[in-house]
Write a protein that holds these residues in place. Structure first.
Motif, short mmCIF file in Angstrom:
data_model
loop_
_atom_site.label_atom_id
_atom_site.label_comp_id
_atom_site.label_asym_id
_atom_site.label_seq_id
_atom_site.Cartn_x
_atom_site.Cartn_y
_atom_site.Cartn_z
N VAL A 558 0.83 -1.21 0.00
CA VAL A 558 0.00 0.00 0.00
C VAL A 558 0.86 1.26 0.00
CG1 VAL A 558 -1.64 1.34 1.37
CG2 VAL A 558 -1.99 -1.12 1.06
N ALA A 559 1.90 1.29 0.84
CA ALA A 559 2.78 2.46 0.88
C ALA A 559 3.38 2.73 -0.49
CB ALA A 559 3.87 2.25 1.92
N SER A 560 3.78 1.67 -1.20
CA SER A 560 4.35 1.83 -2.53
C SER A 560 3.32 2.39 -3.51
CB SER A 560 4.89 0.48 -3.03
OG SER A 560 5.35 0.59 -4.34
N ARG A 561 2.09 1.86 -3.45
CA ARG A 561 1.04 2.32 -4.37
C ARG A 561 0.62 3.76 -4.08
NH1 ARG A 561 2.28 -1.37 -7.91
NH2 ARG A 561 1.47 -3.46 -7.51
N LEU A 562 0.77 4.21 -2.85
CA LEU A 562 0.36 5.57 -2.53
C LEU A 562 1.17 6.61 -3.29
CD1 LEU A 562 -0.40 5.42 1.31
CD2 LEU A 562 -2.01 5.53 -0.59
N MET A 563 2.39 6.25 -3.70
CA MET A 563 3.17 7.19 -4.52
C MET A 563 2.43 7.50 -5.82
SD MET A 563 7.18 6.19 -4.14
CE MET A 563 6.98 4.55 -4.85
N GLU A 564 1.79 6.49 -6.42
CA GLU A 564 1.05 6.71 -7.66
C GLU A 564 -0.09 7.69 -7.43
OE1 GLU A 564 -0.27 2.94 -8.98
OE2 GLU A 564 1.73 2.04 -9.09
N ILE A 565 -0.78 7.53 -6.29
CA ILE A 565 -1.89 8.44 -5.98
C ILE A 565 -1.37 9.86 -5.78
CG2 ILE A 565 -3.70 8.93 -4.32
CD1 ILE A 565 -3.98 5.93 -3.88
N ALA A 566 -0.23 9.99 -5.11
CA ALA A 566 0.36 11.33 -4.93
C ALA A 566 0.65 11.98 -6.28
CB ALA A 566 1.63 11.23 -4.09
N ALA A 567 1.19 11.20 -7.20
CA ALA A 567 1.51 11.74 -8.52
C ALA A 567 0.24 12.11 -9.27
CB ALA A 567 2.32 10.72 -9.31
#
Length: 621
Positions: A558-567
């Motif tokens: 989840v922490a890794s995927r949250l970078m995509e949401i931030a972008a």
């Protein structure tokens, strides 16, 4: 014989056998595992040697950006190519080499025009070898002069209208893992058919005779060309693009060419236009045109100024692989003090000077092989001597071994006291942060390897400093990103609070770093941060010689995927609602910048939605 003398004798024999085994494999051409190190060392030696003046034998006629712009298309029409050939032919070159694949039919009139132009000249045109799986291979074993020639699946041959009137050569090169051309095969096979390379065809036409083939060399123009296994020719580059004399095809078409640079010379026609795709990285230039690579090989064949690596050079490498480890082990056994160390340094310096001198004289002695042969025996023998000589070395050896198994340096002190740490998997709550640079891949293609490395180095340093100051651990640097953990080696009640503080600090520090970069770099570079809190599973993975700490679980994903949401949301940080709840209202993300949320977001690869917060630092508002 004393016990120490017996131990030394055994060590010398084992070191010699180790070096002999590596040397024999190298002599047979089977040390592919060392090729990466050898490629790097060759590039360094090439840069130390510096640029060289190419022979005044070759002129490149470049189909460059100007020629493409004037033509209005790429590739140039066959009629335009015919005009270029006709203009060059009027000045009486020794040979005209067309480094263009003429495999597809063009307009009938254009093809006929080019065929007429080639018929009246001493010309060579290009073919290509096609390999199964797209990878060129050389037979590992075999006897006879052609036994280990690169074996292709088939040849991509020019149209019959052209191949019937011009000589044809194969243009493939052998590249290393970085894409740098290291060799040009002079001969190719496809079944029972054997063909000469493009460069060999051109050189043979220039000297007016066919090459003679022997097991370890080719003869051409009364001169012996020493080749490596499989009749491949090592390449050494004269300098960056344009080092070999180059003129634009536009100059030729406009009739402005100086006949003196064409008469009695080899003229190579090839593409250098942006986007043509036929470019290679070299020690001097990240985008050397393929036509200049071919011209370099032709120059080597005509003058013999290329690197030499044949069976005799490989035999010399094998000799160094045996002698160097034996000498180093002998010196370690002789004196375990400053004098012995100075003697070892002296031997290494002498070997380096010999290797570099040979390279400057175009003899390609291996650098990786003697290192691989000498370093392990010297380290093992030195370690054994310390262990046998001092009981205290046991503690330091155990500590060193444990530390070398772990990737994250933040665990060093803990592991020194707790040797069984994470031998069994551990479940616990922890905070995970991922940070990644945006646009770095495209930027690295234009920066070049040295500038890219420096950029990454400064980024890694600032991440490590901020994470350490916040009490976290960088568990892994992944190219232009990093994974950060709060909760190991011991969990703490303020892990989420410190992680939130780290997110804000990383954002601020990274923004300041971007501002310090040149505008052309900073404008193409961004970053994104994802953070989550939850249960992880931590353990040590690997064998006895090398281990690393691995952190797995849904929290990490989840922490890794949250970078995509931030972008996607044009935010610097995307942090889960759960992490902010655990961190508390006093955490840094609530106090600085702009925090939006919570919002429900779909996390890729995960069913259901997740409540997240989006944060932007005050510097970029």
């Amino acid at each position: 014989m004393s016990e120490r003398a017996l131990q030394t004798l055994i060590a010398l024999v084992l070191a010699g056998l180790w070096g002999a085994g590596l040397g024999f494999a190298h002599w047979r051409g089977n040390t592919w595992s060392l090729d990466r190190v050898e490629a790097t060392m060759t590039d360094l030696r090439t840069l130390v040697r510096g640029t060289a003046k190419p022979p005044d034998l070759i002129t490149i006629v470049a189909i460059d950006d100007e020629a493409v712009r004037n033509e209005g298309r790429y590739p140039l029409s066959r009629a335009t190519l015919a005009r270029i050939v006709d203009t060059i032919a009027r000045f009486g070159p020794k040979a005209i080499a067309v480094d263009v694949l003429l495999v597809d039919p063009g307009k009938k009139g254009d093809d006929e025009a080019l065929a007429r132009s080639l018929r009246g000249t001493s010309s060579v045109i290009a073919a290509a070898a096609v390999y199964s799986g797209g990878k060129q291979s050389i037979a590992a074993e075999g006897d006879g002069p052609l036994a280990r020639v690169p074996n292709a699946q088939r040849f991509l041959w020019p149209l019959k209208a052209f191949s019937d009137i011009a000589a044809v050569g194969v243009v493939n090169v052998v590249t290393d893992w970085t894409g740098t051309p290291r060799f040009v095969p002079l001969l190719f096979r496809a079944g029972d058919r054997t063909e000469a390379s493009f460069s060999l065809r051109v050189a043979a036409m220039a000297v007016g005779e066919d090459p003679g083939i022997a097991p370890d060399y080719l003869s051409l123009g009364g001169r012996r060309i020493r080749t490596d296994i499989g009749h491949i020719l090592p390449l050494t580059f004269y300098g960056p693009r344009g080092t070999i004399r180059t003129i634009s095809a536009t100059t030729v078409l406009g009739g402005q060419v100086d006949g003196g640079i064409i008469r009695d010379r080899i003229v190579v026609i090839g593409a250098t236009a942006t986007g043509a795709g036929d470019v290679f990285p070299t020690p001097f230039d990240p985008v050397l045109p393929g036509v200049e690579v071919m011209s370099t090989a032709i120059a080597h064949l005509m003058t013999g100024d290329g690197l030499v690596r044949d069976q005799y050079v490989r035999l010399a490498d094998a000799g160094f692989a045996v002698v160097l480890p034996v000498v180093l082990v002998g010196l370690l056994a002789w004196r375990r003090n400053a004098i012995g160390l100075a003697a070892i340094v002296g031997v290494v310096v002498i070997w380096f000077v010999v290797n570099m001198t040979a390279f400057s004289q175009h003899i390609w002695l291996s650098a990786a092989l003697p290192m691989a042969a000498a370093v392990p025996p010297a380290i093992l023998f030195g370690a054994a001597q310390l262990w046998l000589g001092r009981n205290q070395a046991q503690y330091f050896a155990t500590q060193s071994e444990l530390l070398q198994r772990v990737q994250a340096p933040g665990f060093a002190g803990w592991l020194a006291k707790h040797g069984d740490f994470l031998l069994e998997p551990v479940r616990r709550d922890a905070a995970i942060i991922f940070i990644d640079l945006s646009g770095f891949t495209g930027l690295s293609e234009t920066l070049g390897p040295n500038a890219t490395r420096e950029l990454l180095n400064t980024f890694h340093a600032l991440v490590d400093e901020e994470v350490t100051s916040c009490g976290g651990v960088v568990t892994n640097f992944m190219g232009d990103g990093a994974m950060i953990l709060f909760g190991l080696p011991e969990a703490a009640t303020d892990d989420a609070f410190n992680a939130a503080r780290c997110c804000a600090a990383l954002s601020s520090r990274t923004n300041n770093w971007r501002v310090s970069l040149p505008a052309s770099t900073a404008s193409r570079l961004g970053f994104k941060i994802g953070a989550h809190y939850g249960t992880i599973v931590a353990s040590r993975l690997g064998g006895k010689r090398r281990q690393h700490i691995a952190t797995t679980g849904d929290t990490v994903n989840v922490a890794s995927r949250l970078m995509e949401i931030a972008a996607d949301q044009n935010a610097e940080v995307a942090v889960s609602d759960k992490m902010l709840q655990v961190a508390g209202r006093d955490c840094e993300l609530f106090k600085s910048g702009a925090l939006r949320g919570p919002v429900e977001a779909q996390v890729r690869g995960r069913s259901g939605s997740l409540a997240i917060w989006l944060w932007q630092s005050s510097q970029t508002l």
